[in-house]
Design a protein around this motif. Structure first.
Motif, PDB file in Angstrom:
ATOM      1  N   GLN A 162      45.221  32.967  11.627  1.00 54.28           N
ATOM      2  CA  GLN A 162      44.356  33.912  10.948  1.00 54.28           C
ATOM      3  C   GLN A 162      43.378  34.519  11.939  1.00 54.28           C
ATOM      4  O   GLN A 162      42.820  33.843  12.782  1.00 54.28           O
ATOM      5  N   GLY A 169      39.235  30.113   8.045  1.00 51.51           N
ATOM      6  CA  GLY A 169      38.612  31.166   7.252  1.00 51.51           C
ATOM      7  C   GLY A 169      37.158  31.320   7.653  1.00 51.51           C
ATOM      8  O   GLY A 169      36.592  30.454   8.324  1.00 51.51           O
ATOM      9  N   ASP A 200      42.417  23.173   1.926  1.00 53.16           N
ATOM     10  CA  ASP A 200      42.576  24.610   1.799  1.00 53.16           C
ATOM     11  C   ASP A 200      41.237  25.291   2.083  1.00 53.16           C
ATOM     12  O   ASP A 200      40.180  24.717   1.801  1.00 53.16           O
ATOM     13  N   ARG A 241      39.564  29.001   1.169  1.00 54.86           N
ATOM     14  CA  ARG A 241      39.794  30.233   0.421  1.00 54.86           C
ATOM     15  C   ARG A 241      38.452  30.781  -0.057  1.00 54.86           C
ATOM     16  O   ARG A 241      37.625  30.038  -0.572  1.00 54.86           O
ATOM     17  N   ASP A 242      38.259  32.078   0.144  1.00 54.78           N
ATOM     18  CA  ASP A 242      37.041  32.759  -0.315  1.00 54.78           C
ATOM     19  C   ASP A 242      35.766  32.074   0.165  1.00 54.78           C
ATOM     20  O   ASP A 242      34.802  31.919  -0.587  1.00 54.78           O
ATOM     21  N   SER A 286      34.978  20.075  -2.976  1.00 55.28           N
ATOM     22  CA  SER A 286      34.882  21.356  -2.280  1.00 55.28           C
ATOM     23  C   SER A 286      33.520  21.453  -1.615  1.00 55.28           C
ATOM     24  O   SER A 286      32.573  20.746  -1.987  1.00 55.28           O
TER      25      SER A 286
END
Length: 145
Positions: free
Chosen positions: A2, A39, A96, A98-99, A126
């Motif tokens: 990424q 990310g 993971d 994400r966002d 999270s």
């Protein structure tokens, strides 16, 4: 791999977890990166890498740490946060990003009598960057059948 665009417009690769030094005391066996995800976690336009690392025990289920890596000015990746400490004696089933949030499934043990091969607890957790730290939120600790 990424890539995120910086304010200057040039793409910046996410930190490579294979080039990082993790705060693990593994002696001669070394460390291994079991999984990673990338990310932009802090909204600065540059990607971070979240890595699950543990001692390369060869057999068994060594406890894992979850670390956030960043890189500045082309330097080697460095650990800037520990989300899960290996001292917690958990392993990571899923990871993971994400966002802007990190999510993971942690496997643990209800007592020292539970064999290391067979975790009997599972927790969804999270983390999100807020202010100047990662804030953890967790689901219920569930017992596996």
């Amino acid at each position: 791999e990424q890539r995120t665009t910086t304010r200057g417009g040039a793409p910046v690769p996410a930190p490579d977890p294979a080039a990082a030094r993790f705060p693990l005391e593994c002696g001669a066996v070394g460390t291994t990166v079991a999984r990673h995800a990338t990310g932009d976690l802090d909204g600065d336009g540059r990607p971070e890498t979240v890595a699950v690392a543990h001692c390369d025990a060869g057999s068994g289920t060594p406890p894992a740490g979850v670390y956030v890596l960043t890189r500045t000015n082309g330097a080697a990746p460095r650990v800037v946060a520990t989300l899960v400490d290996p001292a917690d004696r958990t392993t990571v089933k899923e990871l993971d990003v994400r966002d802007g949030a990190v999510s993971a499934t942690l496997l643990g043990y209800s007592s020292p009598d539970v064999p290391r091969c067979c975790p009997d607890q599972e927790e969804q957790v999270s983390w999100r960057w807020q202010g100047n730290a990662f804030v953890r939120s967790a689901g219920d600790l569930a017992r596996s059948a």
